[in-house]
Write an enzyme that holds these catalytic residues in place. Structure first.
Site, PDB file in Angstrom:
ATOM      1  N   GLU A 173       1.896  -5.347   5.942  1.00  0.00           N
ATOM      2  CA  GLU A 173       1.074  -5.860   4.863  1.00  0.00           C
ATOM      3  C   GLU A 173       1.086  -7.916   5.123  1.00  0.00           C
ATOM      4  OE1 GLU A 173       0.825  -5.147   0.828  1.00  0.00           O
ATOM      5  OE2 GLU A 173       0.466  -2.774   1.295  1.00  0.00           O
ATOM      6  N   HIS A 227      -8.776 -10.552  -4.875  1.00  0.00           N
ATOM      7  CA  HIS A 227      -8.318  -9.322  -3.435  1.00  0.00           C
ATOM      8  C   HIS A 227      -9.209  -9.472  -3.068  1.00  0.00           C
ATOM      9  CE1 HIS A 227      -7.064  -6.228  -1.107  1.00  0.00           C
ATOM     10  NE2 HIS A 227      -6.287  -6.093  -1.410  1.00  0.00           N
TER      11      HIS A 227
END
Length: 505
Positions: free
Chosen positions: A111, A225
């Site tokens: 990630e 996000h």
């Protein structure tokens, strides 16, 4: 026997309750909705830990510190990464079946801002749900008593010490006394008009701590996000999708994030979210596109079954076509100030999980460190309680008081929708002094005008206003940009970001 009330039933609350019950404490866990209705079950990406031979806790620490933009507490980060592997193995022992590859070894994903693939996942993209189910079963087996659909109305404070809670359930109020109270109530995503958080995440524990006089800090640091589905209700599309090779493109098909950072889609979350916001503004507000087509249908459905089903249910075929995404409020880095054992500035009160400000996240959380933080600091808080060490933590940071509201603010009628729009417009991804001052004035007026709450919804509204005012005041008091706190009236902020990105090449 030590009597403890734990408020909240996500990873942090359940793990705390489990450790306490196994240590002989009498534990009552209180949760506002159903036991699995919080944020933990929605966590898709996974849990980060240095468990592999080509990785190290030092590397995990370095990535965490870099993402936090210089504001992490190094001691807290060291606790997180060094104790994290043991806590993950503990979850395995409880029955969390992390995914494995064809050889039978633990599978791991990459990630953003991680130097190594170290993200363990379960059920493809259902890691939080797997952890939630395992912890619920273990906590109940250990004798934790559960009270669902019960709201924390107030903390009971006597002689400067938290001695219990006032609860609201079925329209009735009840006072419960305890040797210690642990807040594990999650963040405050419902402050904003667009959020990945479920409806129950209304900042209840942080608001109660503020009313009780506990130190609450860093509320200006809210993470947005980058990739949340922009059609219909917000639905998070995990960062792990970009780790698998998906690209962010504009309406012209260009990978625009590379203009802002050499790591492109895998740059820190705050950088990617701002890059998307700028490109959306240039496109007249239209969302950007997440292109996962080159990953392939079989891999997308095997690795991300939850996302694939959700998209199919909305008539989207992400294996064939890019999907529209835009940022949304996701995680609160600030919260109730704690030491490394969860103790707050009030004796008898501890906090763990997203509602706590441990110092591990600084100004920007590293992806997949949230579940880990909940598990690690839950164990430490439980150990402190079992050892009888629940005095107030010394020398905790404190935030500046609320700004004096400007008389120039237009009078507005309160509604939760109006609050969420105010926060989105003025205390969101991009901010400036004038907008923040306006937000402070409106929020202060609302806080003064709201009547004493009697219902669950009214308690939530009052708590949201209080947390919003603290967040807006903290943002106004920090004139410079850092991490997720980005002020457009800080003329050098974007230039510094570009220089920093260039230095990373």
């Amino acid at each position: 026997m030590t009597g403890v009330i734990v408020v909240g039933s996500g990873v942090a609350g359940l793990a705390t309750a489990l450790h306490l019950a196994r240590g002989g404490a009498d534990v009552q866990l209180v949760t506002k909705a159903g036991m699995a209705d919080g944020s933990t079950r929605h966590a898709q990406g996974g849990i980060a830990a240095a468990l592999f031979p080509d990785d190290s806790v030092e590397s995990h620490a370095a990535d965490t510190l870099a993402a936090g933009a210089g504001l992490c507490d190094p001691a807290a980060v060291d606790v997180l990464v060094s104790e994290g592997p043991a806590r993950v193995r503990e979850l395995m022992d409880l029955g969390v079946a992390f995914d494995r590859d064809a050889s039978g070894a633990l599978a791991r994903g990459l990630e953003a801002a991680h130097a190594h693939p170290r993200i363990l996942h379960a059920g493809g993209d259902a890691t939080g749900l797997a952890i939630e189910i395992a912890l619920i079963a273990a906590a109940l087996e250990a004798g934790v008593r559960l009270r669902e659909r019960t709201l924390l109305a107030e903390l009971l404070v006597e002689d400067g010490r938290v001695a219990g809670v006032e609860l609201l359930a079925d329209g009735r109020r009840e006072v419960l006394r305890a040797d210690a109270v642990v807040l594990a109530t999650g963040g405050a995503g419902r402050l904003w008009a667009r959020t990945t958080n479920p409806d129950v995440v209304t900042g209840d524990g942080i608001a109660a701590a503020l009313r009780a006089g506990a130190a609450v800090v860093d509320l200006e640091f809210a993470q947005f996000h980058p990739t949340v589905l922009a059609e219909g209700a917000p639905f998070l599309v995990s960062e792990a999708v970009r780790g698998e090779g998906a690209d962010l493109i504009d309406l012209d098909g260009r990978r625009f994030v590379l203009d802002d950072h050499p790591d492109g889609e895998l740059a820190p979350r705050d950088v990617v979210a701002r890059s998307i916001a700028r490109r959306m503004a240039e496109q007249g507000g239209r969302p950007v596109l997440l292109d996962a087509t080159r990953i392939g249908r079989r891999r997308l459905e095997a690795r991300f079954p939850t996302i694939a089903r959700a998209l199919a249910g909305r008539g989207l075929d992400w294996a064939a076509h890019p999907i529209p995404v835009a940022p949304a409020a996701h995680y609160l880095m600030g919260g109730i100030a704690t030491d490394l054992d969860g103790r707050t500035s009030l004796a008898g009160l501890l906090a763990v999980g997203e509602c706590a400000r441990t110092g591990v996240h600084g100004a920007n959380r590293l992806a997949s460190n949230s579940l880990l933080e909940g598990a690690v600091f839950a164990a430490r808080a439980a150990a402190a309680i079992l050892a009888g060490e629940v005095d107030a933590a010394p020398a905790l940071p404190s935030a500046p008081g609320p700004e004096s509201p400007s008389a120039l603010a237009a009078v507005q009628t309160f509604s939760r929708a109006a609050l969420q729009r105010l926060m989105w417009d003025h205390v969101g991804l991009l901010r400036d002094g004038a907008g923040l001052a306006h937000a402070v004035a409106v929020l202060a007026a609302w806080q003064d005008a709201l009547p004493r709450p009697q219902t669950v919804a009214a308690h939530e509204d009052a708590g949201l206003v209080r947390v919003a005012l603290a967040a807006a005041s903290a943002a106004l008091a920090r004139p410079g940009s850092v991490g997720s706190h980005f002020r457009t009236d800080d003329a050098s902020a974007h230039a510094r970001e570009l220089v920093s990105a260039g230095a990373a090449c």
